[in-house]
Design an enzyme around this catalytic site. Structure first.
Site, PDB file in Angstrom:
ATOM      1  N   ASP A  37       0.814  -1.271   0.049  1.00 20.12           N
ATOM      2  CA  ASP A  37      -0.029   0.183   0.120  1.00 20.12           C
ATOM      3  C   ASP A  37       0.919   1.317   0.009  1.00 20.12           C
ATOM      4  OD1 ASP A  37      -2.738   1.625   0.658  1.00 20.12           O
ATOM      5  OD2 ASP A  37      -1.423   2.147   2.357  1.00 20.12           O
ATOM      6  N   GLU A  57      -2.163  -5.385  -3.373  1.00 23.16           N
ATOM      7  CA  GLU A  57      -1.195  -4.674  -2.608  1.00 23.16           C
ATOM      8  C   GLU A  57      -0.006  -5.678  -2.301  1.00 23.16           C
ATOM      9  OE1 GLU A  57      -3.458  -0.566  -1.146  1.00 23.16           O
ATOM     10  OE2 GLU A  57      -3.840  -2.423   0.197  1.00 23.16           O
TER      11      GLU A  57
END
Length: 229
Positions: free
Chosen positions: A47, A119
């Site tokens: 992320d 992610e």
């Protein structure tokens, strides 16, 4: 070769990347329902890397965009919905390691699980080969979306628009109150109130995440105050 291994091999081909340490990829594909050792730490790392790469690209290529436009563009590109769309494009869902409950409930199609896994893969690539390789993969996955950016189409989300409207009139910012959360852990509904004390406005919103519920409540509040002006 097993069906799962074949699917994962195809996934690597779509990514254009082969892992030096295949255990990192397996970890990235493992949902918390599938094993005690799962992908959430890699998701956290991915992320951060994704946000940095997208922010750098926008800053470098969109010379005329102001800070607000850059922020909204980045948010739209790294949000869960966009990540889930990309995950579906590379057929990531079929490669996931899920627990029996998630398998039965269609977890391999759930947007939040797909977004988190993508992610995690970015985080795994970074761990395997470093930032520049992870950056290349991100930009490849986002190529069409980055090439088709239209600054004129960048809209403020309801919460931002409401906040800016209030700030421009030196009014207090809204309060968002979580009223209740219902449903199973993997399929929850959040109910939120948006309260504008100065305007005596209170609206409600619901959604699959607290953020979505707040956006809906803010949109309703904005409609009320704009209608009254």
């Amino acid at each position: 070769m097993s069906q799962k291994k074949l699917l994962i091999e195809r996934l690597c081909n779509r990514l254009g990347y082969q892992f030096s340490d295949p255990s990192l990829l397996k970890l990235a594909l493992t949902h918390r329902s599938g094993a005690n050792k799962h992908n959430e730490r890699l998701e956290f790392l991915g992320d951060a890397i994704l946000g940095m790469v997208i922010a750098e690209y926008l800053f470098t290529h969109l010379k005329k965009a102001d800070e607000g436009q850059l922020t909204r563009l980045r948010a739209s590109l790294v949000k869960g919905k966009t990540l889930a769309e990309i995950a579906k494009e590379i057929e990531l869902g079929e490669c996931l390691y899920l627990g029996e409950g998630e398998l039965k409930s269609g977890g391999f199609r759930r947007a939040s699980i797909l977004a988190d896994a993508l992610e995690a893969i970015i985080g795994a690539v970074y761990q395997d080969s470093g930032f520049e390789v992870a950056k290349t993969i991100i930009l490849t996955l986002y190529q069409k979306r980055l090439q088709n950016i239209d600054l004129k189409a960048v809209h403020k989300d309801p919460k931002t628009e409401l906040q800016e409207w209030l700030q421009s009139r030196k009014l207090p910012l809204p309060d968002y109150e979580l009223l209740k959360v219902t449903g199973d852990p993997h399929k929850q509904t959040f109910d939120v109130a948006c309260i504008l004390a100065e305007k005596k406005v209170r609206t409600h919103g619901s959604g699959s995440s607290r953020r979505n519920a707040e956006q809906q409540a803010a949109e309703k509040a904005l409609a009320i105050i704009l209608d009254g002006n």
